[in-house]
Design an enzyme around this catalytic site. Structure first.
Site, PDB file in Angstrom:
ATOM      1  N   SER A 141       0.915  -0.927  -0.200  1.00  8.29           N
ATOM      2  CA  SER A 141      -0.034   0.167  -0.038  1.00  8.29           C
ATOM      3  C   SER A 141       1.053   1.284   0.204  1.00  8.29           C
ATOM      4  O   SER A 141       1.583   1.546   0.263  1.00  8.29           O
ATOM      5  CB  SER A 141      -1.304   0.136   1.560  1.00  8.29           C
ATOM      6  OG  SER A 141      -1.781   0.900   1.381  1.00  8.29           O
ATOM      7  N   TYR A 154      -1.112  -1.116  10.282  1.00  9.59           N
ATOM      8  CA  TYR A 154      -1.423  -1.037   9.138  1.00  9.59           C
ATOM      9  C   TYR A 154      -0.365  -0.438   7.958  1.00  9.59           C
ATOM     10  O   TYR A 154       0.787  -1.278   7.671  1.00  9.59           O
ATOM     11  CB  TYR A 154      -2.499  -0.134   8.494  1.00  9.59           C
ATOM     12  CG  TYR A 154      -3.445  -0.620   7.796  1.00  9.59           C
ATOM     13  CD1 TYR A 154      -3.776  -2.047   6.510  1.00  9.59           C
ATOM     14  CD2 TYR A 154      -3.043   0.095   6.346  1.00  9.59           C
ATOM     15  CE1 TYR A 154      -3.246  -2.031   5.929  1.00  9.59           C
ATOM     16  CE2 TYR A 154      -3.037   0.048   4.763  1.00  9.59           C
ATOM     17  CZ  TYR A 154      -3.629  -1.325   4.397  1.00  9.59           C
ATOM     18  OH  TYR A 154      -4.204  -1.879   2.644  1.00  9.59           O
TER      19      TYR A 154
HETATM   20  N1  LIG Z   1      -8.923  -0.989  -1.017  1.00 13.67           N
HETATM   21  C1  LIG Z   1      -7.991   0.415  -1.112  1.00 13.67           C
HETATM   22  O1  LIG Z   1      -7.726   1.422  -1.035  1.00 13.67           O
HETATM   23  C2  LIG Z   1      -6.642  -0.477  -0.333  1.00 13.67           C
HETATM   24  C3  LIG Z   1      -5.075   1.028  -0.690  1.00 13.67           C
HETATM   25  C4  LIG Z   1      -4.561  -0.337  -0.056  1.00 13.67           C
HETATM   26  C5  LIG Z   1      -3.554  -1.113  -0.336  1.00 13.67           C
HETATM   27  N2  LIG Z   1      -5.283  -2.067  -0.329  1.00 13.67           N
HETATM   28  C6  LIG Z   1      -4.667  -3.797   0.016  1.00 13.67           C
HETATM   29  O2  LIG Z   1      -5.181  -4.553  -0.818  1.00 13.67           O
HETATM   30  C7  LIG Z   1      -5.572  -6.156  -0.236  1.00 13.67           C
HETATM   31  C8  LIG Z   1      -6.757  -5.862  -1.524  1.00 13.67           C
HETATM   32  O3  LIG Z   1      -8.049  -5.896  -0.200  1.00 13.67           O
HETATM   33  P1  LIG Z   1      -9.625  -5.013  -1.379  1.00 13.67           P
HETATM   34  O4  LIG Z   1      -9.329  -3.769  -0.863  1.00 13.67           O
HETATM   35  O5  LIG Z   1      -9.796  -5.724  -2.294  1.00 13.67           O
HETATM   36  O6  LIG Z   1     -10.453  -5.349  -0.469  1.00 13.67           O
HETATM   37  P2  LIG Z   1     -11.952  -5.685   0.256  1.00 13.67           P
HETATM   38  O7  LIG Z   1     -12.115  -5.745  -0.625  1.00 13.67           O
HETATM   39  O8  LIG Z   1     -12.121  -6.202   1.263  1.00 13.67           O
HETATM   40  O9  LIG Z   1     -10.991  -7.403   0.248  1.00 13.67           O
HETATM   41  C9  LIG Z   1     -10.444  -8.077   0.998  1.00 13.67           C
HETATM   42  C10 LIG Z   1     -10.136  -9.801   0.738  1.00 13.67           C
HETATM   43  O10 LIG Z   1      -9.432 -10.497   2.338  1.00 13.67           O
HETATM   44  C11 LIG Z   1     -10.116 -11.049   2.083  1.00 13.67           C
HETATM   45  N3  LIG Z   1      -9.570 -11.975   3.453  1.00 13.67           N
HETATM   46  C12 LIG Z   1      -9.554 -10.644   4.533  1.00 13.67           C
HETATM   47  N4  LIG Z   1      -9.152 -11.557   5.414  1.00 13.67           N
HETATM   48  C13 LIG Z   1      -9.057 -12.691   5.512  1.00 13.67           C
HETATM   49  C14 LIG Z   1      -8.475 -14.148   5.803  1.00 13.67           C
HETATM   50  N5  LIG Z   1      -8.385 -13.455   7.736  1.00 13.67           N
HETATM   51  N6  LIG Z   1      -7.820 -14.991   5.394  1.00 13.67           N
HETATM   52  C15 LIG Z   1      -8.069 -15.117   4.248  1.00 13.67           C
HETATM   53  N7  LIG Z   1      -8.514 -14.681   3.294  1.00 13.67           N
HETATM   54  C16 LIG Z   1      -9.652 -12.826   4.160  1.00 13.67           C
HETATM   55  C17 LIG Z   1     -11.122 -10.802   1.831  1.00 13.67           C
HETATM   56  O11 LIG Z   1     -12.491 -12.473   1.991  1.00 13.67           O
HETATM   57  P3  LIG Z   1     -13.243 -12.600   3.109  1.00 13.67           P
HETATM   58  O12 LIG Z   1     -13.627 -11.966   3.908  1.00 13.67           O
HETATM   59  O13 LIG Z   1     -13.757 -13.689   2.123  1.00 13.67           O
HETATM   60  O14 LIG Z   1     -11.844 -14.098   3.781  1.00 13.67           O
HETATM   61  C18 LIG Z   1     -11.080 -10.566   1.063  1.00 13.67           C
HETATM   62  O15 LIG Z   1     -11.674 -11.386  -0.340  1.00 13.67           O
HETATM   63  C19 LIG Z   1      -5.539  -5.712   0.721  1.00 13.67           C
HETATM   64  O16 LIG Z   1      -3.585  -6.410   1.106  1.00 13.67           O
HETATM   65  C20 LIG Z   1      -5.476  -4.068   1.670  1.00 13.67           C
HETATM   66  O17 LIG Z   1      -4.068  -4.117   2.904  1.00 13.67           O
HETATM   67  C21 LIG Z   1      -6.468  -2.191  -0.506  1.00 13.67           C
END
Ligand SMILES: NC(=O)c1ccc[n+]([C@@H]2O[C@H](COP(=O)([O-])OP(=O)(O)OC[C@H]3O[C@@H](n4cnc5c(N)ncnc54)[C@H](OP(=O)(O)O)[C@@H]3O)[C@@H](O)[C@H]2O)c1
Length: 258
Positions: A141, A154
């Site tokens: 991130s 985080y």
């Molecule tokens: N969105 C942003 O603004 C942003 C910015 C920078 C970085 N990121 C990073 O991008 C990555 C993906 O996030 P996203 O934005 O796509 O969020 P999201 O839509 O909330 O998706 C998160 C995913 O992680 C899975 N997950 C969460 N806890 C888990 C666990 N204990 N075991 C296995 N799977 C788990 C969830 O699946 P289940 O709930 O089905 O387990 C879901 O598929 C993350 O690492 C986040 O830190 C996001």
């Protein structure tokens, strides 16, 4: 006949992970989809199989549990599934190290955000190196590039992924295995609503936000070109040198003083 390559994506049930699955299926990869919500994975698997004709395996797992990466690796090994492309994407916003007093919650967070990623690299990369081909994207991130106010969990966890990825990329140079820390800025996914941050999201200007499709496309481009760290989004790439300057970091620290 040459073997079709396989991509394993963690956190594939929503957001960036589901988009990685879609774009890698479109590129012809068979898939292994990992997350806790099996129903979401099943729906996505059926859709991608129908649309792109790829094989999709589902492995429901909670990666905040110690032992989950090993169980995943063993299950795939038993089924003779070799992983050529690993996307460590699963993640959550996390708690506040100082004000949240439940250490088990913090431990589960660090297990998911750092240890599971390191262990999956440890388990899957040696096979890639032996075969002379591999791609690894660790989704970090922009928060791992800047000091931020509050939380303390985080940003540091993402800074670890950036350091780990860069080190792996240097170590694996010339082996055919590329490792990239993909650093998205604010991205439209379920991330903020899951963390109870929808109001914060609604209050922020739209130009800070990117679509998951753009972030994933840029990540796939970056790992192919062997970039060890890649900030997604032109705005964040433009800001990054400022984030890294000592003066800006000092200003961030000063601004955070109450
Ligand atoms: N969105 C942003 O603004 C942003 C910015 C920078 C970085 N990121 C990073 O991008 C990555 C993906 O996030 P996203 O934005 O796509 O969020 P999201 O839509 O909330 O998706 C998160 C995913 O992680 C899975 N997950 C969460 N806890 C888990 C666990 N204990 N075991 C296995 N799977 C788990 C969830 O699946 P289940 O709930 O089905 O387990 C879901 O598929 C993350 O690492 C986040 O830190 C996001």
């Amino acid at each position: 006949m040459t073997r079709k390559r396989t991509a394993l994506i963690t956190g594939a049930s929503a957001g960036l992970g589901a988009e990685f699955a879609r774009q890698l299926a479109a590129a012809g990869y068979n898939l292994v989809l990992v997350a806790r919500r099996r129903d979401k994975l099943e729906a996505l698997a059926a859709d991608l199989h129908q649309q792109f004709g790829v094989d999709v395996l589902i492995e429901a797992a909670d990666l905040s549990e110690q032992g989950a990466p090993r169980a995943l690796f063993d299950a795939l090994h038993a089924g003779n599934t070799e992983v050529d492309f690993l996307v460590n994407n699963a993640g959550v916003a996390g708690s506040d190290l100082l004000t949240d007093r439940d250490w088990d919650e913090h431990r589960a967070f660090f297990q998911l955000m750092m240890l599971a990623v390191a262990e999956l690299c440890h388990l899957f990369i040696p096979g890639m190196r032996e075969r002379g081909f591999g791609r690894v994207i660790n989704v970090a991130s922009v928060a791992g590039r800047i000091p931020r106010v509050g939380g303390c969990n985080y940003g540091p966890s993402k800074a670890y992924l950036i350091a780990l990825s860069e080190d792996l990329a240097v170590t694996l140079h010339g082996s055919g295995v590329n490792v990239c820390a993909l650093c998205p800025g604010y991205t439209h996914t379920d991330f903020h609503s899951t963390a109870g941050l929808q109001d914060m999201k609604d209050a922020m200007p739209g130009f800070l936000w990117y679509d998951a499709a753009v972030v994933v496309r840029e990540g796939l481009w970056a790992v192919e070109r062997g970039k060890p760290i890649y900030l997604s989004g032109r705005l964040y790439r433009w800001l990054d040198p400022l984030f890294q300057s000592l003066l800006t970091r000092r200003l961030f620290r000063l601004a955070s003083r109450h």
